[in-house]
Scaffold this active site. Structure first.
Site, PDB file in Angstrom:
ATOM      1  N   LYS A 257       1.014  -1.200   0.068  1.00 24.31           N
ATOM      2  CA  LYS A 257       0.088  -0.040  -0.066  1.00 24.31           C
ATOM      3  C   LYS A 257       0.802   1.400   0.046  1.00 24.31           C
ATOM      4  O   LYS A 257       0.283   2.374  -0.171  1.00 24.31           O
ATOM      5  CB  LYS A 257      -0.824  -0.041   1.365  1.00 24.31           C
ATOM      6  N   ARG A 258       2.082   1.143   0.398  1.00 27.87           N
ATOM      7  CA  ARG A 258       2.925   2.253   0.278  1.00 27.87           C
ATOM      8  C   ARG A 258       3.284   2.883  -0.807  1.00 27.87           C
ATOM      9  O   ARG A 258       3.666   3.931  -1.240  1.00 27.87           O
ATOM     10  CB  ARG A 258       4.164   2.010   1.042  1.00 27.87           C
TER      11      ARG A 258
END
Length: 486
Positions: A257-258
């Site tokens: 998700k980063r």
């Protein structure tokens, strides 16, 4: 053998593109073999549940064209269901392992377990439950164990892992694998609160649902020896396993998700076609042929084979996804494009645009965009007056000489009754020839006036769609507004 597979996500967030690939591969495998694909929600970790996650999983699957065989509407004996509704079944099976001697009670406190790990680390050992020294039924004895159970002392149930035998299984993608028995922990099966761990619930459900092939991500590979041992402890046949390669970013690191938007919902909201996203995701770690990359769902089903899946991680290349979406954009029938385009135009505030006009604009610009959602941003000048112009483009192409030339061109653009691209181009080229200049000088000036941008679709086609009156008004307005900027 009848094929039965399952997609078993945890509702800890919106569906990730990696989850979509797992769901898709299970679906393709089942359909290719004429089998069944079932949805199962694994929600035993109650601390990480996300509201609406289950609804998102079902909604996104349906949007992507993945229809599970035992859906909420269809019912069926196996699901979809939530594991939290089946705790009695898991407790019953944990007790069966206690009774046959392949599991045991353990009464250790958190502090005692922490102390055990500290001792092991100090000795250079990997942390692992020490059955021979900790507080369990083997060190406490049958009488003390019975007393503690009668007093409802906090306890867990652990699997008794054989210490000598290696664990062997075949993976359809990775081949024959061997794990040393001494390296496998006596995993907890039933926690002190009566909740099952993932391992127990997973195996019990796969067996009770008659799952024949477990197709899941590579991150679950270290858990597979524990599952094989559980199957053996119950005396059940072991299903076939296939662990899919990791999804990597362009730097060959695990996609997370980063890295930005990785939920399927994000891609749907951004305007990617479901057909393009499914096609793209299907080829992350598998490709049936080297001579093409665009496949329909029916073709994917027909060609799918786990034996052709790669072991190495698959790079999630967003530029490749953009390209693939653009291919669908350019080939999609008008009626399908309108379904996608209408809500986009409404959301952008262009509510009075007719479908016919919107389609003309889309056909005009689709060689230069990758998503339908790009239309209002890329071609905003097609739906209203130009309010801003690119400053550097203005400085470069709007001079006193340019203004004079455009002023002289304007009456000639008023003449043609047939306002078509070819006629407009002919007028501009004739004027350029008469002045002894290249037509591009006029083209840059007119693009600046008509669009305010340095990049766009073919200028004369743009002017044809906008219409004669609108174009003449823009030229007059621009010339008046900028007459004193020299």
């Amino acid at each position: 053998m009848s094929v039965r597979v399952r997609f078993a996500p945890s509702p800890t967030g919106y569906l990730h593109v990696g989850g979509l690939r797992t769901a898709l591969y299970n679906y393709l495998f089942a359909r290719h073999h004429g089998g069944v694909c079932v949805l199962r929600i694994e929600d035993t970790d109650r601390t990480r549940l996300v509201e609406d996650a289950v609804e998102n999983i079902i909604s996104i699957s349906r949007w992507a064209g993945i229809e599970y065989d035992e859906s909420p509407e269809k019912g069926g004996p196996y699901g979809p269901y939530t594991q939290s509704e089946r705790f009695d079944l898991y407790r019953e099976h944990a007790q069966k392992l206690i009774d046959n001697g392949t599991a045991y009670y353990a009464f250790d406190t958190s502090d005692e377990l922490d102390s055990m790990r500290i001792r092991q680390q100090a000795a250079g050992l990997a942390p692992k439950y020490d059955r021979s020294t900790m507080r369990n039924q083997y060190t406490l004895g049958a009488e003390e164990t019975a007393r503690l159970l009668k007093e409802n002392a906090p306890h867990v149930i652990r699997l008794k892992v054989p210490l000598t035998a290696d664990v062997r299984f075949h993976d359809m993608i990775r081949g024959d694998l061997v794990f040393g028995g001494r390296d496998i922990d006596d995993q907890i099966l039933l926690k002190s609160d009566g909740f099952p761990t993932y391992h127990l619930a997973n195996v019990v459900d796969d067996y009770s649902m008659k799952i024949t092939h477990v197709i899941r991500g590579e991150e679950w590979l270290p858990s597979t020896p524990k599952h094989v041992l559980l199957y053996e402890a119950f005396g059940w046949p072991v299903p076939q396993f296939a662990h899919l390669p990791l999804l990597l970013d362009v730097n060959k690191k695990k996609l997370s998700k980063r890295d930005g938007d990785v939920s399927v919902e994000d891609f749907r909201t951004a305007g990617y076609f479901k057909e393009a996203l499914v096609n793209f995701v299907a080829l992350l770690g598998w490709n049936p042929t080297a001579d093409r990359e665009i496949f329909s769902m029916d073709e994917l089903i027909q060609l799918f084979s786990l034996e052709k899946a790669n072991k190495a991680g698959a790079v999630f290349d967003r530029q490749k996804l953009e390209w693939m979406n653009s291919q669908y954009l350019r080939s999609m029938p008008d009626e399908e494009l309108l379904k996608e385009l209408t809500p986009v135009m409404d959301e952008a505030g262009f509510k009075n645009v007719t479908p016919e006009y919107a389609l003309k604009v889309l056909h005009l610009v689709r060689e230069r965009i990758t998503k339908v959602n790009d239309v209002p941003r890329f071609a905003d000048y097609m739906f209203g007056p130009v309010t801003t112009v690119e400053e550097e483009y203005f400085k470069k192409h709007w001079t006193a000489e340019t203004a004079r030339r455009v002023e002289n061109l304007l009456p000639k653009l008023e003449n043609p009754d047939n306002w078509k691209s070819a006629e407009i181009e002919a007028i501009v080229k004739a004027e350029a020839t008469e002045l002894g200049i290249k037509p591009v000088a006029f083209i840059h000036a007119l693009r600046l006036i008509i669009t305010g941008k340095s990049v766009g679709a073919t200028l004369f086609d743009t002017m044809e769609i906008l219409g004669k009156q609108e174009c003449l008004q823009r030229i007059q307005h621009f010339s008046t507004e900028n007459s004193d900027k020299f």
